[in-house]
Design an enzyme around this catalytic site. Sequence first.
Site, short mmCIF file in Angstrom:
data_model
loop_
_atom_site.label_atom_id
_atom_site.label_comp_id
_atom_site.label_asym_id
_atom_site.label_seq_id
_atom_site.Cartn_x
_atom_site.Cartn_y
_atom_site.Cartn_z
N ASP A 1 0.13 5.44 0.44
CA ASP A 1 -0.90 5.63 0.80
C ASP A 1 -0.57 7.60 1.69
O ASP A 1 0.45 7.69 1.61
CB ASP A 1 -0.61 5.95 3.20
CG ASP A 1 -1.54 4.31 2.96
OD1 ASP A 1 -2.14 4.05 1.74
OD2 ASP A 1 -1.20 4.57 4.06
N GLU B 1 0.72 -0.96 -0.45
CA GLU B 1 0.12 0.05 0.00
C GLU B 1 0.61 1.42 0.29
O GLU B 1 2.05 1.47 0.56
CB GLU B 1 -1.00 0.00 1.40
CG GLU B 1 -1.93 0.98 1.29
CD GLU B 1 -2.79 0.78 2.00
OE1 GLU B 1 -3.06 0.35 2.56
OE2 GLU B 1 -3.39 1.85 3.67
N GLU C 1 -3.34 10.37 3.42
CA GLU C 1 -3.94 10.58 4.23
C GLU C 1 -3.78 12.16 4.00
O GLU C 1 -2.91 12.87 4.90
CB GLU C 1 -4.31 9.92 5.06
CG GLU C 1 -4.19 8.20 4.33
CD GLU C 1 -4.28 7.53 6.06
OE1 GLU C 1 -5.39 6.35 5.57
OE2 GLU C 1 -4.41 8.69 6.57
#
Length: 271
Positions: A100, A98, A102
């Site tokens: 990311d 993953e 955010e």
Amino acid sequence: MAASVLALFLSVFLALACSTAADFYRDAAITWGEGRGKILEGGRGLSLSLDQTSGSGFQSKNEFMFGRFDMQLKLVPGNSAGTVTTFYLSSQGPGHDEIDFEFLGNSSGNPYTVHTNVYSKGKGDKEQQFRLWFDPTASFHTYSIVWSPNKIIFLVDNSPIRVFNNHGSSGVAFPTNQPMRVYCSLWNADDWATQGGRVKTDWAHAPFTAYYKNFNIGSCAPGTPCATQELDAKARNRLRWVQQKHMVYNYCADSNRFPQGSSLECKRSRF
Ligand SMILES: *[C@@H]1O[C@H](CO)[C@@H](O)[C@H](O)[C@H]1NC(C)=O
């Protein structure tokens, strides 16, 4: 000679041809939120919203093995405390990879936190967080993830903010063999997101809405110029500036959390 010029021409041409403006109708699927996600501007834009019942989210229809993913975002304005807006890549199944971005909302007048992380083979714990040098709610800005076999680069308006290198078998696991999809979402995380969970979502301001547009997908597979791209002097200076002036958390420097010392990729981290 002519053949190598032709080969060069072809590889440049293919690299350009491989970067495509995505159409949210054709390339994305709104996967949750029952009408809270809406495609706009004939497929060029998309909005996600969050109310007390639910957030919303979408994902790319295709999976990718490496790539450059650009997304323009305009974040929830005003009191966005408790909300989290995301733009990330993820594989599926156990031991997942993953990458990311955010965006942790905040109370009015207080800055968003941009949270980044990389998971390889199910292991994350590689957070770096930043403040932005502009108001991300006033207009659209471009957030990019470049995932090549050699490195992962996070960019904001084309300025690199973080580089995570592949140190090969001597280093920390790096995502190289699981295809990933693009995911975006807006959800309530007021148990932890804002000031450690102390500031809750103010539902009187709901629904909260974030806007996405100009999603662009480019190839970064082995053999493409993207795959071997290095940061030039200007980009390295910019990265240094962001890391010195705008980084607010770095797992590499968190000795309380990692008393045994920072991990190998921190020590060997080079731009
Ligand atoms: C919100 O603002 C406060 C005060 O400036 C800051 O300490 C905090 O890190 C900000 N971001 C989040 C997500 O809490």
